[in-house]
Scaffold this motif. Structure first.
Motif, PDB file in Angstrom:
ATOM      1  N   VAL A  19      31.209 -22.880 -31.081  1.00  0.00           N
ATOM      2  CA  VAL A  19      32.318 -23.238 -30.202  1.00  0.00           C
ATOM      3  C   VAL A  19      33.211 -22.020 -30.030  1.00  0.00           C
ATOM      4  CG1 VAL A  19      34.322 -24.727 -29.880  1.00  0.00           C
ATOM      5  CG2 VAL A  19      32.261 -25.638 -30.952  1.00  0.00           C
ATOM      6  N   LYS A  20      33.512 -21.698 -28.783  1.00  0.00           N
ATOM      7  CA  LYS A  20      34.411 -20.576 -28.512  1.00  0.00           C
ATOM      8  C   LYS A  20      35.662 -21.076 -27.812  1.00  0.00           C
ATOM      9  CE  LYS A  20      34.709 -15.927 -26.559  1.00  0.00           C
ATOM     10  NZ  LYS A  20      34.012 -14.827 -25.864  1.00  0.00           N
ATOM     11  N   ASN A  21      36.799 -20.562 -28.215  1.00  0.00           N
ATOM     12  CA  ASN A  21      38.068 -20.893 -27.578  1.00  0.00           C
ATOM     13  C   ASN A  21      38.417 -19.770 -26.594  1.00  0.00           C
ATOM     14  OD1 ASN A  21      40.642 -21.631 -26.805  1.00  0.00           O
ATOM     15  ND2 ASN A  21      41.565 -21.343 -28.821  1.00  0.00           N
ATOM     16  N   THR A  22      38.204 -20.035 -25.304  1.00  0.00           N
ATOM     17  CA  THR A  22      38.500 -19.027 -24.282  1.00  0.00           C
ATOM     18  C   THR A  22      39.901 -19.216 -23.699  1.00  0.00           C
ATOM     19  OG1 THR A  22      37.484 -20.400 -22.547  1.00  0.00           O
ATOM     20  CG2 THR A  22      36.060 -18.825 -23.671  1.00  0.00           C
ATOM     21  N   GLY A  23      40.688 -20.088 -24.311  1.00  0.00           N
ATOM     22  CA  GLY A  23      42.046 -20.331 -23.839  1.00  0.00           C
ATOM     23  C   GLY A  23      43.063 -19.442 -24.531  1.00  0.00           C
ATOM     24  N   LYS A  24      44.344 -19.864 -24.436  1.00  0.00           N
ATOM     25  CA  LYS A  24      45.441 -19.033 -24.929  1.00  0.00           C
ATOM     26  C   LYS A  24      46.239 -19.684 -26.054  1.00  0.00           C
ATOM     27  CE  LYS A  24      45.877 -16.621 -20.517  1.00  0.00           C
ATOM     28  NZ  LYS A  24      46.776 -16.226 -19.397  1.00  0.00           N
ATOM     29  N   GLN A  25      45.804 -20.864 -26.506  1.00  0.00           N
ATOM     30  CA  GLN A  25      46.423 -21.514 -27.657  1.00  0.00           C
ATOM     31  C   GLN A  25      45.337 -21.971 -28.612  1.00  0.00           C
ATOM     32  OE1 GLN A  25      49.045 -24.673 -26.424  1.00  0.00           O
ATOM     33  NE2 GLN A  25      50.338 -23.346 -25.181  1.00  0.00           N
ATOM     34  N   ASP A  26      45.725 -22.316 -29.855  1.00  0.00           N
ATOM     35  CA  ASP A  26      44.749 -22.778 -30.840  1.00  0.00           C
ATOM     36  C   ASP A  26      43.995 -24.003 -30.328  1.00  0.00           C
ATOM     37  OD1 ASP A  26      45.725 -20.789 -32.393  1.00  0.00           O
ATOM     38  OD2 ASP A  26      46.427 -22.067 -34.030  1.00  0.00           O
ATOM     39  N   LEU A  27      42.692 -23.990 -30.525  1.00  0.00           N
ATOM     40  CA  LEU A  27      41.844 -25.126 -30.160  1.00  0.00           C
ATOM     41  C   LEU A  27      41.645 -25.998 -31.392  1.00  0.00           C
ATOM     42  CD1 LEU A  27      39.873 -26.563 -28.148  1.00  0.00           C
ATOM     43  CD2 LEU A  27      38.088 -25.062 -29.054  1.00  0.00           C
ATOM     44  N   VAL A  28      42.005 -27.277 -31.281  1.00  0.00           N
ATOM     45  CA  VAL A  28      41.869 -28.215 -32.403  1.00  0.00           C
ATOM     46  C   VAL A  28      40.824 -29.261 -32.037  1.00  0.00           C
ATOM     47  CG1 VAL A  28      43.032 -29.854 -33.908  1.00  0.00           C
ATOM     48  CG2 VAL A  28      44.282 -27.869 -33.036  1.00  0.00           C
ATOM     49  N   LEU A  29      39.690 -29.234 -32.728  1.00  0.00           N
ATOM     50  CA  LEU A  29      38.636 -30.227 -32.509  1.00  0.00           C
ATOM     51  C   LEU A  29      38.988 -31.492 -33.285  1.00  0.00           C
ATOM     52  CD1 LEU A  29      35.457 -27.988 -32.900  1.00  0.00           C
ATOM     53  CD2 LEU A  29      36.783 -28.454 -30.852  1.00  0.00           C
ATOM     54  N   SER A  30      38.733 -32.642 -32.669  1.00  0.00           N
ATOM     55  CA  SER A  30      39.055 -33.894 -33.361  1.00  0.00           C
ATOM     56  C   SER A  30      37.807 -34.758 -33.500  1.00  0.00           C
ATOM     57  CB  SER A  30      40.189 -34.631 -32.635  1.00  0.00           C
ATOM     58  OG  SER A  30      39.952 -34.689 -31.247  1.00  0.00           O
ATOM     59  N   ALA A  31      37.753 -35.896 -32.847  1.00  0.00           N
ATOM     60  CA  ALA A  31      36.681 -36.857 -33.113  1.00  0.00           C
ATOM     61  C   ALA A  31      35.378 -36.499 -32.390  1.00  0.00           C
ATOM     62  CB  ALA A  31      37.133 -38.253 -32.704  1.00  0.00           C
ATOM     63  N   VAL A  32      34.276 -37.002 -32.960  1.00  0.00           N
ATOM     64  CA  VAL A  32      32.961 -36.950 -32.322  1.00  0.00           C
ATOM     65  C   VAL A  32      32.610 -38.375 -31.914  1.00  0.00           C
ATOM     66  CG1 VAL A  32      30.515 -36.430 -32.615  1.00  0.00           C
ATOM     67  CG2 VAL A  32      32.228 -34.984 -33.698  1.00  0.00           C
ATOM     68  N   GLN A  33      32.326 -38.581 -30.629  1.00  0.00           N
ATOM     69  CA  GLN A  33      32.065 -39.931 -30.123  1.00  0.00           C
ATOM     70  C   GLN A  33      30.622 -40.060 -29.657  1.00  0.00           C
ATOM     71  OE1 GLN A  33      34.954 -40.270 -26.972  1.00  0.00           O
ATOM     72  NE2 GLN A  33      36.639 -40.711 -28.347  1.00  0.00           N
ATOM     73  N   ALA A  54      31.550 -31.227 -41.827  1.00  0.00           N
ATOM     74  CA  ALA A  54      32.844 -30.846 -42.398  1.00  0.00           C
ATOM     75  C   ALA A  54      33.850 -30.764 -41.261  1.00  0.00           C
ATOM     76  CB  ALA A  54      32.749 -29.521 -43.130  1.00  0.00           C
ATOM     77  N   VAL A  55      35.086 -31.142 -41.537  1.00  0.00           N
ATOM     78  CA  VAL A  55      36.117 -31.132 -40.497  1.00  0.00           C
ATOM     79  C   VAL A  55      36.382 -29.687 -40.061  1.00  0.00           C
ATOM     80  CG1 VAL A  55      38.494 -31.715 -39.943  1.00  0.00           C
ATOM     81  CG2 VAL A  55      37.166 -33.206 -41.439  1.00  0.00           C
ATOM     82  N   PRO A  56      36.241 -29.402 -38.754  1.00  0.00           N
ATOM     83  CA  PRO A  56      36.447 -28.022 -38.295  1.00  0.00           C
ATOM     84  C   PRO A  56      37.914 -27.605 -38.385  1.00  0.00           C
ATOM     85  CG  PRO A  56      35.267 -29.372 -36.656  1.00  0.00           C
ATOM     86  CD  PRO A  56      35.844 -30.289 -37.671  1.00  0.00           C
ATOM     87  N   ALA A  57      38.130 -26.333 -38.676  1.00  0.00           N
ATOM     88  CA  ALA A  57      39.481 -25.780 -38.691  1.00  0.00           C
ATOM     89  C   ALA A  57      39.871 -25.382 -37.266  1.00  0.00           C
ATOM     90  CB  ALA A  57      39.535 -24.567 -39.609  1.00  0.00           C
ATOM     91  N   PRO A  58      41.173 -25.281 -36.979  1.00  0.00           N
ATOM     92  CA  PRO A  58      41.598 -24.825 -35.648  1.00  0.00           C
ATOM     93  C   PRO A  58      41.008 -23.452 -35.328  1.00  0.00           C
ATOM     94  CG  PRO A  58      43.454 -25.742 -36.856  1.00  0.00           C
ATOM     95  CD  PRO A  58      42.322 -25.647 -37.826  1.00  0.00           C
ATOM     96  N   SER A 102      39.049 -32.866 -28.169  1.00  0.00           N
ATOM     97  CA  SER A 102      39.896 -31.793 -28.668  1.00  0.00           C
ATOM     98  C   SER A 102      41.207 -31.805 -27.898  1.00  0.00           C
ATOM     99  CB  SER A 102      39.193 -30.441 -28.481  1.00  0.00           C
ATOM    100  OG  SER A 102      39.139 -30.109 -27.094  1.00  0.00           O
ATOM    101  N   ASN A 103      42.024 -30.799 -28.132  1.00  0.00           N
ATOM    102  CA  ASN A 103      43.286 -30.679 -27.393  1.00  0.00           C
ATOM    103  C   ASN A 103      43.134 -29.828 -26.132  1.00  0.00           C
ATOM    104  OD1 ASN A 103      42.894 -28.295 -28.813  1.00  0.00           O
ATOM    105  ND2 ASN A 103      45.085 -27.952 -29.193  1.00  0.00           N
ATOM    106  N   ASP A 104      41.900 -29.623 -25.686  1.00  0.00           N
ATOM    107  CA  ASP A 104      41.624 -28.935 -24.426  1.00  0.00           C
ATOM    108  C   ASP A 104      41.864 -29.919 -23.287  1.00  0.00           C
ATOM    109  OD1 ASP A 104      40.675 -27.620 -22.221  1.00  0.00           O
ATOM    110  OD2 ASP A 104      38.624 -27.361 -22.973  1.00  0.00           O
ATOM    111  N   MET A 105      42.908 -29.676 -22.492  1.00  0.00           N
ATOM    112  CA  MET A 105      43.276 -30.592 -21.418  1.00  0.00           C
ATOM    113  C   MET A 105      42.353 -30.495 -20.203  1.00  0.00           C
ATOM    114  SD  MET A 105      45.713 -32.483 -22.411  1.00  0.00           S
ATOM    115  CE  MET A 105      45.046 -32.442 -24.077  1.00  0.00           C
ATOM    116  N   HIS A 106      41.442 -29.510 -20.208  1.00  0.00           N
ATOM    117  CA  HIS A 106      40.501 -29.411 -19.098  1.00  0.00           C
ATOM    118  C   HIS A 106      39.461 -30.528 -19.158  1.00  0.00           C
ATOM    119  CE1 HIS A 106      42.138 -25.307 -19.565  1.00  0.00           C
ATOM    120  NE2 HIS A 106      41.978 -25.215 -18.264  1.00  0.00           N
ATOM    121  N   GLY A 107      39.224 -31.072 -20.334  1.00  0.00           N
ATOM    122  CA  GLY A 107      38.242 -32.139 -20.492  1.00  0.00           C
ATOM    123  C   GLY A 107      37.544 -32.032 -21.837  1.00  0.00           C
ATOM    124  N   ASP A 108      36.754 -33.062 -22.168  1.00  0.00           N
ATOM    125  CA  ASP A 108      36.025 -33.084 -23.430  1.00  0.00           C
ATOM    126  C   ASP A 108      34.677 -32.383 -23.281  1.00  0.00           C
ATOM    127  OD1 ASP A 108      38.003 -34.578 -24.766  1.00  0.00           O
ATOM    128  OD2 ASP A 108      37.208 -36.440 -23.924  1.00  0.00           O
TER     129      ASP A 108
END
Length: 257
Positions: A165-179, A189-193, A222-228
């Motif tokens: 997983v790569k964070n190409t944005g400008k703030q910390d990427l926080v992964l949350s649930a897997v659906q 294991a729970v991913p770190a930001p 995640s907290n990526d507002m572009h989509g999941d």
């Protein structure tokens, strides 16, 4: 003399009855306000033992499976502090929530109810309130590939697949649930930001007992507002991986009888 003895006994009994710990929370309700769907809303309720005996929290019970509690496990001495933590999983739960955790201890008040509440907004609702500039300032999730094929696997096994997983944005990427519809995919294991411009490896564990060819649509929130992020896991699940070789052996020619 008899009356003096009785008075001393009464005073000792009264003193013993007041020898207890007291849990005093800074507050018993926390309002998260608006919570982006997919985040783990977390709050620590802080308390102080204002009594004169140690306090031991025996249990903390949440009102639903969507809330995970944690708490100070060691005895809290008089004058010392501790915490009760409540974590609310907002994934797949849009709308208003109001949940409780019940704290049971040996304190003077043996049971205390703490409350968390808030309003879970889905990404479309949040995205509608953001300007293009604000959206561009947020995190952005990119996966190295769109799926993984486990091939033939035995029912009940728990193979795992790694994704970058790569964070190409400008703030910390926080992964949350897997659906997933099968409820059989999760993090090992729970991913770190993940910091902006950084990459990380996540490992997804697959536990499928249904036999035959399987194809699971998986969503990583995640907290990526572009989509999941979406990916596909495939497998051919069999009852026993050794069954095929056993059949071949049973059908082979036996040279001696």
């Amino acid at each position: 003399m008899k009356h003096l003895f009785s008075l001393l006994v009464a005073l000792l009994v009264a003193a013993a009855s007041h020898a207890q710990g007291v849990l005093q929370f800074e507050k018993e309700l926390h309002d998260f306000g608006n919570v982006p769907e997919g985040t783990m809303a977390t709050h620590e309720f802080k308390f102080k033992n204002t009594g004169n005996q140690p306090v031991i929290i025996a249990n903390v019970q949440a009102s639903c499976g969507c809330t995970t509690p944690d708490w100070t496990k060691t005895p809290v001495m008089p004058g010392k502090t501790g915490i009760v933590k409540a974590v609310y999983s907002s994934s797949g739960r849009p709308g208003i929530f109001n949940k409780t955790v019940t704290v049971t201890s040996n304190a003077a008040t043996p049971s205390t109810v703490l409350t968390i509440k808030g309003n879970v907004l889905n990404k479309d609702q949040i995205k509608a309130t953001l300007t293009p500039a604000q959206l561009a300032q947020g995190p952005k999730l990119e996966l190295d590939r769109a799926g993984h094929d486990f091939g033939k696997m035995e029912a009940g096994q728990t193979p795992s697949a790694r994704f970058t997983v790569k964070n190409t944005g400008k703030q910390d990427l926080v992964l949350s649930a897997v659906q997933s519809q099968c409820y059989c995919v999760g993090y090992k294991a729970v991913p770190a930001p993940i910091k902006p411009g950084q990459s990380a490896t996540i490992e997804l564990v697959y536990n499928q007992r249904k036999l035959g060819p399987q194809q699971e649509a998986v969503t990583i929130t995640s907290n990526d507002m572009h989509g999941d992020a979406k990916l596909t896991l495939k497998a051919n699940v069999v009852q026993d991986l050794n069954a095929g070789s056993m059949v071949k052996e049973s059908g082979s020619t036996v040279p001696f009888k």
